[in-house]
Motif scaffolding. Structure first.
Motif, PDB file in Angstrom:
ATOM      1  N   MET A  31       0.822  -1.205   0.000  1.00 25.82           N
ATOM      2  CA  MET A  31       0.000   0.000   0.000  1.00 25.82           C
ATOM      3  C   MET A  31       0.857   1.256   0.000  1.00 25.82           C
ATOM      4  N   VAL A  32       1.953   1.245   0.777  1.00 24.84           N
ATOM      5  CA  VAL A  32       2.852   2.404   0.816  1.00 24.84           C
ATOM      6  C   VAL A  32       3.433   2.674  -0.575  1.00 24.84           C
ATOM      7  N   VAL A  33       3.892   1.618  -1.257  1.00 25.39           N
ATOM      8  CA  VAL A  33       4.452   1.779  -2.598  1.00 25.39           C
ATOM      9  C   VAL A  33       3.402   2.324  -3.561  1.00 25.39           C
ATOM     10  N   ALA A  34       2.180   1.795  -3.470  1.00 26.60           N
ATOM     11  CA  ALA A  34       1.108   2.253  -4.354  1.00 26.60           C
ATOM     12  C   ALA A  34       0.773   3.718  -4.115  1.00 26.60           C
ATOM     13  N   LEU A  35       0.789   4.150  -2.859  1.00 25.60           N
ATOM     14  CA  LEU A  35       0.507   5.552  -2.546  1.00 25.60           C
ATOM     15  C   LEU A  35       1.608   6.463  -3.075  1.00 25.60           C
ATOM     16  N   PHE A  36       2.857   6.035  -2.962  1.00 26.95           N
ATOM     17  CA  PHE A  36       3.952   6.818  -3.552  1.00 26.95           C
ATOM     18  C   PHE A  36       3.709   7.043  -5.042  1.00 26.95           C
ATOM     19  N   VAL A  37       3.379   5.964  -5.758  1.00 31.73           N
ATOM     20  CA  VAL A  37       3.167   6.062  -7.207  1.00 31.73           C
ATOM     21  C   VAL A  37       1.941   6.902  -7.517  1.00 31.73           C
ATOM     22  N   GLY A  38       0.853   6.670  -6.784  1.00 26.55           N
ATOM     23  CA  GLY A  38      -0.398   7.347  -7.084  1.00 26.55           C
ATOM     24  C   GLY A  38      -0.371   8.840  -6.831  1.00 26.55           C
ATOM     25  N   HIS A  39       0.414   9.292  -5.820  1.00 34.58           N
ATOM     26  CA  HIS A  39       0.437  10.712  -5.455  1.00 34.58           C
ATOM     27  C   HIS A  39       1.693  11.429  -5.941  1.00 34.58           C
ATOM     28  N   ALA A  40       2.492  10.763  -6.774  1.00 32.71           N
ATOM     29  CA  ALA A  40       3.773  11.350  -7.174  1.00 32.71           C
ATOM     30  C   ALA A  40       3.609  12.708  -7.849  1.00 32.71           C
ATOM     31  N   GLY A  41       2.543  12.867  -8.653  1.00 35.23           N
ATOM     32  CA  GLY A  41       2.362  14.117  -9.377  1.00 35.23           C
ATOM     33  C   GLY A  41       1.934  15.287  -8.514  1.00 35.23           C
ATOM     34  N   ARG A  42       1.476  15.035  -7.290  1.00 34.29           N
ATOM     35  CA  ARG A  42       0.974  16.109  -6.435  1.00 34.29           C
ATOM     36  C   ARG A  42       2.005  16.567  -5.396  1.00 34.29           C
ATOM     37  N   LEU A  43       3.069  15.833  -5.256  1.00 27.49           N
ATOM     38  CA  LEU A  43       3.998  16.093  -4.156  1.00 27.49           C
ATOM     39  C   LEU A  43       5.097  17.065  -4.552  1.00 27.49           C
ATOM     40  N   PRO A  44       5.683  17.752  -3.555  1.00 32.57           N
ATOM     41  CA  PRO A  44       6.886  18.544  -3.829  1.00 32.57           C
ATOM     42  C   PRO A  44       8.026  17.619  -4.259  1.00 32.57           C
ATOM     43  N   ALA A  45       9.075  18.206  -4.806  1.00 33.20           N
ATOM     44  CA  ALA A  45      10.237  17.409  -5.208  1.00 33.20           C
ATOM     45  C   ALA A  45      10.803  16.672  -4.004  1.00 33.20           C
ATOM     46  N   LEU A  46      11.304  15.447  -4.257  1.00 34.54           N
ATOM     47  CA  LEU A  46      11.846  14.655  -3.157  1.00 34.54           C
ATOM     48  C   LEU A  46      13.047  15.337  -2.513  1.00 34.54           C
ATOM     49  N   ILE A  47      13.810  16.079  -3.302  1.00 35.90           N
ATOM     50  CA  ILE A  47      14.911  16.858  -2.736  1.00 35.90           C
ATOM     51  C   ILE A  47      14.398  18.284  -2.544  1.00 35.90           C
ATOM     52  N   SER A  48      13.865  18.551  -1.367  1.00 36.96           N
ATOM     53  CA  SER A  48      13.243  19.845  -1.086  1.00 36.96           C
ATOM     54  C   SER A  48      13.265  20.097   0.408  1.00 36.96           C
ATOM     55  N   LEU A  49      12.985  21.330   0.790  1.00 33.38           N
ATOM     56  CA  LEU A  49      12.897  21.677   2.212  1.00 33.38           C
ATOM     57  C   LEU A  49      11.749  20.943   2.883  1.00 33.38           C
ATOM     58  N   GLU A  50      10.657  20.742   2.145  1.00 35.88           N
ATOM     59  CA  GLU A  50       9.508  20.033   2.719  1.00 35.88           C
ATOM     60  C   GLU A  50       9.872  18.592   3.074  1.00 35.88           C
ATOM     61  N   THR A  51      10.610  17.931   2.183  1.00 31.37           N
ATOM     62  CA  THR A  51      11.058  16.564   2.470  1.00 31.37           C
ATOM     63  C   THR A  51      11.956  16.533   3.698  1.00 31.37           C
ATOM     64  N   LEU A  52      12.899  17.459   3.747  1.00 27.03           N
ATOM     65  CA  LEU A  52      13.795  17.524   4.902  1.00 27.03           C
ATOM     66  C   LEU A  52      13.006  17.764   6.191  1.00 27.03           C
ATOM     67  N   ALA A  53      12.009  18.631   6.131  1.00 26.13           N
ATOM     68  CA  ALA A  53      11.228  18.963   7.322  1.00 26.13           C
ATOM     69  C   ALA A  53      10.464  17.760   7.846  1.00 26.13           C
TER      70      ALA A  53
END
Length: 297
Positions: free
Chosen positions: A184-206
């Motif tokens: 389920m975690v993998v599927a959610l990553f794929v399904g929401h990839a277009g809505r998320l900030p870049a993986l290398i970002s301040l939001e990810t770090l936070a």
């Protein structure tokens, strides 16, 4: 397969199934034992309700986040606990009764504490939220449906099953639910990839820093107080894993600020990385000889 269907339909069913499986390993004696040690419950609740918001504010002051991203991070810190934290406590062989107890307390208190404290946060960040409120019975009802009711169903099923059959089936159930949650975690990553900030970002770090620092805090405080190792693990998970689903509902539906909801969404996905790494480390230690792990936590 739509991302909305995954998050709104599939995920609740997977979590409810995991919670029912956990109920198969619980008895009423487990909860009675938990309340005989109220210090553990008070510690976990205090860390969730007091320490988490302070940690989130420390990160907001440390990192140059936008006001909307900062609001999303602070919102995550105000919705502790959830079915996911109970699942991780179960998988890591923590004190499951303590974990479920802390989740239930958070479910009752969050509707009162979140609107008040989040209103202050939005004001301090220069944002406004007219008519901000959290629907109490809707929130409690959702948590009941995916946490406490399935646990009770599992406990009732446990009473109806022969002891020998339970011992054979429980390891298999635990493995199946673990695989289902990872899928389920993998599927959610794929399904929401277009809505998320870049993986290398301040939001990810936070979000990663919030998860890591809160888990570290829970672990260190529980160890310092010399709690049993299964209680240490439960408190570590309960303090480190937040209810991102409720945070997203508040941002998208109540505040009507989709930009605030992106950080809770990112947290709901990325928190699994440090938690799974920590979980696998604990399980690896459990398989080592007793002499090498006599002091493990």
């Amino acid at each position: 397969m739509s991302a909305d269907w995954l998050s709104q339909v599939a995920l609740p069913w997977v979590l409810a199934s995991v919670m029912m499986a956990m109920g198969l390993s619980l008895t009423g004696t487990d909860f009675a034992r938990t309340w005989r040690h109220p210090r553990r419950v008070l510690l976990g609740t205090a860390l969730q309700l007091l320490a988490l918001p302070l940690l989130a504010w420390a990160l907001v002051l440390l990192l140059p986040l936008s006001p909307l991203a900062a609001a999303g991070l602070l919102l995550v810190a105000l919705v502790p606990g959830g079915a996911t934290s109970n699942m991780f406590s179960y998988l890591v062989q923590g004190d499951l009764a303590l974990s479920v107890t802390l989740t239930a307390i958070a479910a009752v208190l969050a509707p009162f504490t979140l609107p008040l404290i989040m209103g202050w946060n939005l004001e301090l960040l220069g944002l406004t939220a007219l008519g901000f409120s959290l629907p109490y019975w809707h929130t409690v009802g959702q948590l009941l449906l995916v946490t406490l009711l399935p646990v009770l169903a599992g406990m009732l099923l446990r009473r109806a099953l022969p002891a020998a059959w339970r011992e054979r089936v429980l390891p298999a159930v635990k493995g199946v639910t673990g695989v289902a949650m990872i899928t389920m975690v993998v599927a959610l990553f794929v399904g929401h990839a277009g809505r998320l900030p870049a993986l290398i970002s301040l939001e990810t770090l936070a979000v990663l820093l919030l998860c890591l620092s809160s888990m570290t805090l829970g672990h260190m405080v529980a160890r310092r107080l010399r709690l049993p190792h299964d209680s240490v693990r439960a408190i570590t998970v309960e303090v480190g894993v937040q209810n991102a689903g409720v945070a997203m509902m508040v941002a998208f539906a109540l505040l009507q600020q989709p930009a605030i909801g992106l950080v809770p969404l990112l947290y709901g996905l990325l928190m699994n990385v440090p938690v799974f790494l920590w979980m696998f480390t604990c399980l690896w230690r459990d398989r080592r000889p007793v002499s090498a792990t006599a002091r493990r936590y």
